[in-house]
Scaffold this motif. Sequence first.
Motif, PDB file in Angstrom:
ATOM      1  N   LEU A 143      -1.647  -0.319 -11.077  1.00 21.73           N
ATOM      2  CA  LEU A 143      -1.143   0.353  -9.879  1.00 21.73           C
ATOM      3  C   LEU A 143      -2.046   1.519  -9.486  1.00 21.73           C
ATOM      4  O   LEU A 143      -2.304   1.763  -8.310  1.00 21.73           O
ATOM      5  CB  LEU A 143       0.288   0.854 -10.114  1.00 21.73           C
ATOM      6  N   LYS A 144      -2.535   2.243 -10.488  1.00 21.99           N
ATOM      7  CA  LYS A 144      -3.396   3.390 -10.222  1.00 21.99           C
ATOM      8  C   LYS A 144      -4.708   2.929  -9.580  1.00 21.99           C
ATOM      9  O   LYS A 144      -5.189   3.532  -8.623  1.00 21.99           O
ATOM     10  CB  LYS A 144      -3.680   4.140 -11.528  1.00 21.99           C
ATOM     11  N   LYS A 145      -5.277   1.851 -10.091  1.00 21.60           N
ATOM     12  CA  LYS A 145      -6.571   1.372  -9.594  1.00 21.60           C
ATOM     13  C   LYS A 145      -6.449   0.782  -8.192  1.00 21.60           C
ATOM     14  O   LYS A 145      -7.335   0.961  -7.349  1.00 21.60           O
ATOM     15  CB  LYS A 145      -7.149   0.335 -10.558  1.00 21.60           C
ATOM     16  N   THR A 146      -5.347   0.086  -7.920  1.00 20.30           N
ATOM     17  CA  THR A 146      -5.179  -0.557  -6.610  1.00 20.30           C
ATOM     18  C   THR A 146      -4.543   0.370  -5.573  1.00 20.30           C
ATOM     19  O   THR A 146      -4.527   0.047  -4.391  1.00 20.30           O
ATOM     20  CB  THR A 146      -4.288  -1.813  -6.733  1.00 20.30           C
ATOM     21  N   GLU A 147      -4.010   1.523  -6.043  1.00 21.12           N
ATOM     22  CA  GLU A 147      -3.305   2.476  -5.176  1.00 21.12           C
ATOM     23  C   GLU A 147      -2.165   1.785  -4.423  1.00 21.12           C
ATOM     24  O   GLU A 147      -1.963   1.976  -3.230  1.00 21.12           O
ATOM     25  CB  GLU A 147      -4.272   3.145  -4.191  1.00 21.12           C
ATOM     26  N   LYS A 148      -1.424   0.973  -5.174  1.00 23.49           N
ATOM     27  CA  LYS A 148      -0.303   0.251  -4.576  1.00 23.49           C
ATOM     28  C   LYS A 148       1.003   0.598  -5.277  1.00 23.49           C
ATOM     29  O   LYS A 148       1.022   1.215  -6.339  1.00 23.49           O
ATOM     30  CB  LYS A 148      -0.554  -1.255  -4.610  1.00 23.49           C
ATOM     31  N   LEU A 149       2.111   0.198  -4.644  1.00 19.36           N
ATOM     32  CA  LEU A 149       3.449   0.416  -5.180  1.00 19.36           C
ATOM     33  C   LEU A 149       4.146  -0.922  -5.333  1.00 19.36           C
ATOM     34  O   LEU A 149       3.968  -1.829  -4.519  1.00 19.36           O
ATOM     35  CB  LEU A 149       4.271   1.296  -4.231  1.00 19.36           C
ATOM     36  N   GLY A 150       4.943  -1.039  -6.381  1.00 17.50           N
ATOM     37  CA  GLY A 150       5.743  -2.247  -6.559  1.00 17.50           C
ATOM     38  C   GLY A 150       7.093  -2.082  -5.886  1.00 17.50           C
ATOM     39  O   GLY A 150       7.721  -1.033  -6.004  1.00 17.50           O
ATOM     40  N   VAL A 151       7.532  -3.089  -5.149  1.00 19.22           N
ATOM     41  CA  VAL A 151       8.843  -3.062  -4.498  1.00 19.22           C
ATOM     42  C   VAL A 151       9.813  -3.862  -5.356  1.00 19.22           C
ATOM     43  O   VAL A 151       9.558  -5.028  -5.664  1.00 19.22           O
ATOM     44  CB  VAL A 151       8.777  -3.672  -3.081  1.00 19.22           C
ATOM     45  N   ALA A 152      10.921  -3.216  -5.750  1.00 17.35           N
ATOM     46  CA  ALA A 152      11.848  -3.874  -6.668  1.00 17.35           C
ATOM     47  C   ALA A 152      13.293  -3.576  -6.307  1.00 17.35           C
ATOM     48  O   ALA A 152      13.592  -2.576  -5.650  1.00 17.35           O
ATOM     49  CB  ALA A 152      11.571  -3.420  -8.103  1.00 17.35           C
ATOM     50  N   SER A 196      13.913  -0.051  -4.566  1.00 15.20           N
ATOM     51  CA  SER A 196      13.084   0.970  -5.216  1.00 15.20           C
ATOM     52  C   SER A 196      11.600   0.657  -5.108  1.00 15.20           C
ATOM     53  O   SER A 196      11.196  -0.473  -4.824  1.00 15.20           O
ATOM     54  CB  SER A 196      13.474   1.102  -6.695  1.00 15.20           C
ATOM     55  N   LEU A 197      10.802   1.692  -5.341  1.00 17.98           N
ATOM     56  CA  LEU A 197       9.349   1.578  -5.404  1.00 17.98           C
ATOM     57  C   LEU A 197       8.889   2.074  -6.766  1.00 17.98           C
ATOM     58  O   LEU A 197       9.384   3.081  -7.263  1.00 17.98           O
ATOM     59  CB  LEU A 197       8.688   2.430  -4.309  1.00 17.98           C
ATOM     60  N   ILE A 198       7.949   1.372  -7.365  1.00 16.61           N
ATOM     61  CA  ILE A 198       7.406   1.786  -8.656  1.00 16.61           C
ATOM     62  C   ILE A 198       5.965   2.199  -8.462  1.00 16.61           C
ATOM     63  O   ILE A 198       5.142   1.436  -7.955  1.00 16.61           O
ATOM     64  CB  ILE A 198       7.522   0.649  -9.691  1.00 16.61           C
ATOM     65  N   GLY A 199       5.671   3.438  -8.834  1.00 22.79           N
ATOM     66  CA  GLY A 199       4.328   3.981  -8.678  1.00 22.79           C
ATOM     67  C   GLY A 199       3.941   4.835  -9.866  1.00 22.79           C
ATOM     68  O   GLY A 199       4.480   4.680 -10.968  1.00 22.79           O
ATOM     69  N   ILE A 200       3.025   5.767  -9.639  1.00 25.35           N
ATOM     70  CA  ILE A 200       2.479   6.593 -10.710  1.00 25.35           C
ATOM     71  C   ILE A 200       2.710   8.064 -10.401  1.00 25.35           C
ATOM     72  O   ILE A 200       2.518   8.514  -9.270  1.00 25.35           O
ATOM     73  CB  ILE A 200       0.948   6.376 -10.870  1.00 25.35           C
ATOM     74  N   TYR A 201       3.133   8.834 -11.398  1.00 24.39           N
ATOM     75  CA  TYR A 201       3.141  10.294 -11.306  1.00 24.39           C
ATOM     76  C   TYR A 201       2.487  10.810 -12.571  1.00 24.39           C
ATOM     77  O   TYR A 201       3.003  10.621 -13.668  1.00 24.39           O
ATOM     78  CB  TYR A 201       4.555  10.848 -11.161  1.00 24.39           C
ATOM     79  N   LYS A 202       1.313  11.432 -12.399  1.00 28.44           N
ATOM     80  CA  LYS A 202       0.493  11.842 -13.549  1.00 28.44           C
ATOM     81  C   LYS A 202       0.201  10.593 -14.383  1.00 28.44           C
ATOM     82  O   LYS A 202      -0.362   9.641 -13.874  1.00 28.44           O
ATOM     83  CB  LYS A 202       1.171  12.961 -14.322  1.00 28.44           C
ATOM     84  N   ASP A 203       0.607  10.538 -15.651  1.00 29.30           N
ATOM     85  CA  ASP A 203       0.332   9.343 -16.460  1.00 29.30           C
ATOM     86  C   ASP A 203       1.574   8.497 -16.685  1.00 29.30           C
ATOM     87  O   ASP A 203       1.579   7.616 -17.546  1.00 29.30           O
ATOM     88  CB  ASP A 203      -0.269   9.748 -17.820  1.00 29.30           C
ATOM     89  N   LYS A 230       0.849  -1.186   0.000  1.00 29.71           N
ATOM     90  CA  LYS A 230       0.000   0.000   0.000  1.00 29.71           C
ATOM     91  C   LYS A 230       0.890   1.242   0.000  1.00 29.71           C
ATOM     92  O   LYS A 230       1.945   1.260   0.633  1.00 29.71           O
ATOM     93  CB  LYS A 230      -0.914   0.005   1.222  1.00 29.71           C
ATOM     94  N   SER A 231       0.462   2.276  -0.710  1.00 29.07           N
ATOM     95  CA  SER A 231       1.298   3.463  -0.895  1.00 29.07           C
ATOM     96  C   SER A 231       1.605   4.209   0.398  1.00 29.07           C
ATOM     97  O   SER A 231       2.577   4.942   0.482  1.00 29.07           O
ATOM     98  CB  SER A 231       0.638   4.428  -1.892  1.00 29.07           C
ATOM     99  N   ASP A 232       0.780   4.024   1.453  1.00 31.96           N
ATOM    100  CA  ASP A 232       0.997   4.750   2.705  1.00 31.96           C
ATOM    101  C   ASP A 232       1.832   3.959   3.715  1.00 31.96           C
ATOM    102  O   ASP A 232       1.975   4.347   4.863  1.00 31.96           O
ATOM    103  CB  ASP A 232      -0.336   5.153   3.331  1.00 31.96           C
ATOM    104  N   GLU A 233       2.422   2.837   3.273  1.00 34.30           N
ATOM    105  CA  GLU A 233       3.186   1.997   4.194  1.00 34.30           C
ATOM    106  C   GLU A 233       4.672   2.357   4.261  1.00 34.30           C
ATOM    107  O   GLU A 233       5.412   1.778   5.049  1.00 34.30           O
ATOM    108  CB  GLU A 233       3.058   0.516   3.791  1.00 34.30           C
TER     109      GLU A 233
END
Length: 257
Positions: free
Chosen positions: A128-137, A148-155, A96-99
């Motif tokens: 990722l946008k729909k689940t509001e989660k981040l990938g840990v890599a 690292s964390l993979i998420g979304i910024y704008k598109d 979760k993005s807030d973790e």
Amino acid sequence: MRSIWNGSISFGLVSIPIKLFSGSEERALDLDMLDSHDGERIRYKRVNEKTGKEVEWKDIVKGYKKDDKYIILEKEDFENANMKKSKTIDIEQFIKSDEVADVLFKKPYFIKPQKGGEKSYALLRDALKKTEKLGVATFVMRQKEHLSLIGIYKDALVLHIIRFEEEIRDTAELELPTEKIGKKELDMAISLIDQYTEEFDFSKFEDVYNEQLLKIIESKSSGKTAKSEKFDAKPTPAKDLMAQLKASLEKRKKAAS
């Protein structure tokens, strides 16, 4: 923009060919170091410790000191240490993005798909946008492993390099205060926070320090001396906390109206 790393992102059996681009840039003024005696520029040279002679970049290699002797490492040695991590950003889990604590974040990189990876890139981005989660890599860049964390910024997919746990110092060394806070003071502080709470607007915040420093440079170049402003931040005594909180609330209410 010029890419700084080429490879792929993998999650499950899905592989996305990508390029990484720096997502931020430094805005500090380009200041040179000068000799205070004559104002001449100082140059740094790479010299051989034994001979004192300057060494060209093409002749410099890296080595690890072991038993008073250096083991020279070639480019291939760094790649062979973990070939997969040198070529693949492997998402090992999702969170979760807030973790994640903000103190872990170091630097953002924008991710762009290479030819043939557009659909799988869009799939990961939208999921990722729909689940509001981040990938840990984890992956290797510039001869160093990164968490690292993979998420979304704008598109865009964005990769945030974050710190490993061992890179964060123990806060126990800070000897933090243990004073008990009264309910009235706490309620007043919360009210003040509520008064100042609003939706974050990125565009409202600008780096004004460089602009002000340039004004001083322009002033000095024309032979003028800029006036210095005095500022002294005094700590609020414990006995004055309530009064200062009340005054802060009144000031905010007046500004809002």
